[in-house]
Enzyme design. Structure first.
Site, PDB file in Angstrom:
ATOM      1  N   LYS A  52      -6.082  25.723   9.399  1.00  0.00           N
ATOM      2  CA  LYS A  52      -7.404  25.281   9.986  1.00  0.00           C
ATOM      3  C   LYS A  52      -7.532  25.159  11.432  1.00  0.00           C
ATOM      4  O   LYS A  52      -8.292  25.673  12.069  1.00  0.00           O
ATOM      5  CB  LYS A  52      -7.609  23.868   9.248  1.00  0.00           C
ATOM      6  CG  LYS A  52      -8.177  23.972   7.827  1.00  0.00           C
ATOM      7  CD  LYS A  52      -7.967  22.466   7.040  1.00  0.00           C
ATOM      8  CE  LYS A  52      -8.348  22.717   5.617  1.00  0.00           C
ATOM      9  NZ  LYS A  52      -7.986  21.421   4.851  1.00  0.00           N
ATOM     10  N   GLN A  96      -6.405  15.377   5.526  1.00  0.00           N
ATOM     11  CA  GLN A  96      -5.823  16.200   4.574  1.00  0.00           C
ATOM     12  C   GLN A  96      -5.655  15.500   3.234  1.00  0.00           C
ATOM     13  O   GLN A  96      -4.872  14.560   3.451  1.00  0.00           O
ATOM     14  CB  GLN A  96      -4.670  16.871   4.997  1.00  0.00           C
ATOM     15  CG  GLN A  96      -4.026  17.973   4.335  1.00  0.00           C
ATOM     16  CD  GLN A  96      -5.249  19.249   3.786  1.00  0.00           C
ATOM     17  OE1 GLN A  96      -5.748  19.615   4.828  1.00  0.00           O
ATOM     18  NE2 GLN A  96      -5.106  19.541   2.672  1.00  0.00           N
ATOM     19  N   ASP A 119     -15.874  17.400   5.076  1.00  0.00           N
ATOM     20  CA  ASP A 119     -15.670  17.829   3.921  1.00  0.00           C
ATOM     21  C   ASP A 119     -16.683  17.611   2.819  1.00  0.00           C
ATOM     22  O   ASP A 119     -16.450  17.738   1.727  1.00  0.00           O
ATOM     23  CB  ASP A 119     -14.221  17.086   3.438  1.00  0.00           C
ATOM     24  CG  ASP A 119     -13.174  17.771   3.552  1.00  0.00           C
ATOM     25  OD1 ASP A 119     -13.106  19.074   3.573  1.00  0.00           O
ATOM     26  OD2 ASP A 119     -11.898  17.067   3.633  1.00  0.00           O
TER      27      ASP A 119
END
Ligand code: NDP
Length: 291
Positions: A52, A96, A119
């Site tokens: 990422k 994460q 997200d």
């Protein structure tokens, strides 16, 4: 032969569009910024965070990679999230998953500024998806599946889509997204899961079958009707002594058996996977656009 839906190529197109938009933003003195927070040293999570960060840099985004020790407490993590919420150079924040066991992941997600929740897991964004409010953030994997269908010229409107799996990360938001009114939506959606009866009968009625169950090669020829479109979200490791790493990646679909029946199908790897990260970048740019 079915049409192979190549996620890598479609992700490249997404990146080309993003580069143009990012260049325009930079001319106006704005650089989209993404912060990725990793707690602990899970190797798979580390690899995701690295890719990422790399993609952010590649696109010219401002990237912050925050690596915290495994023993980080809930309140320490909350404090870091609060700092990032207040940081004007950061437009998107991602913590994460999975965090170590002392961390209450749901509470961390609720602590994120919904406007930076790229997200799409914050309850405010889940509500916006259900309400059809386009200002919200949609989780990256479902968004990637939708984009694959759109870019491949597959008609979603009016199609019967069967989603196998009902997780909050993939199945449920995907169902909401594809049944939403308007472009990329208007599908008739059925969601099936581990308690569904006569599963093969349900999946055979799909014009578009999307498998997101985490069961290696579960979907066989008998589950798919002739001419259906098949999207395979699954990423599963299976032992394979013939490979250097001792395993290979397979999807939730038995590709060699299903592909002769499908009109279009995604490979694993190289299908949905590359789109997930592309959609994270797209959500970060959207977050910056919306400030
Ligand atoms: P979860 O384990 O959270 O959810 C799995 C879902 O599948 C559940 O709803 C479960 O039903 C259902 N299910 C499990 N077994 C069966 C079965 N035999 N028949 C019918 N339904 C079943 O998984 P995720 O949604 O997080 O992930 C699914 C897959 O997608 C995994 O392989 C994962 O690695 C992959 N993935 C890929 C991503 C990508 O970028 N390509 C991103 C995220 C995930 P129930 O609710 O009843 O338990």
């Amino acid at each position: 032969m079915p049409q192979l839906i190549e996620g890598r190529k479609i992700a490249e197109k997404v990146y080309a569009d993003l580069r143009t938009e990012i260049a325009g933003m930079k001319e106006r003195g704005l650089t989209p910024g993404l912060a990725v927070v990793l707690v602990g040293d899970n190797p798979a999570s580390r690899a995701y965070v690295r890719s990422k960060d790399k993609m952010c840099r590649d696109l010219g985004l401002h990237s912050v990679k925050l690596e915290l020790p495994t023993e980080t407490t809930q309140s320490e993590l909350l404090a870091r999230v609060e700092e990032l919420n207040r940081d004007p150079a950061i437009h998107g924040i991602l913590v994460q998953s999975p965090p170590p066991k002392q961390i209450d992941e749901a509470a961390i997600v609720r602590a994120l500024d919904p406007a930076k929740d790229v997200d799409g897991f914050h309850p405010a964004n889940v509500a916006k998806l259900a309400l059809g409010d386009e200002s919200g953030f949609v989780p990256c994997t479902p968004l990637g599946c939708q984009r694959l269908l759109i870019e491949s010229g597959i008609e979603i409107s009016g199609a019967h889509v069967v989603v196998l799996g009902r997780s909050m990360i993939v199945g449920k938001p995907l169902a909401l997204l594809l049944m939403r009114k308007g472009r990329g939506g208007d599908a008739t959606v059925t969601v099936a899961h581990s308690r569904s009866r006569q599963l093969a009968e349900i999946t055979r009625s799909a014009d578009i079958l999307i498998a997101a169950i985490g069961q290696p090669e579960f979907v066989r020829a008998e589950h798919v009707r002739e001419g259906a479109v098949v999207i395979d979200v699954g990423i599963n490791r299976v032992d394979d002594a013939t490979t250097e790493r001792g395993y290979r990646l397979v999807g939730d679909v038995a590709f060699s058996e299903v592909s002769p029946k499908a009109s279009a199908i995604t490979p694993v790897p190289g299908g949905v996977g590359p789109m997930t990260i592309a959609m994270l970048m797209a959500n970060t740019v959207k977050a910056c656009r919306q400030i």
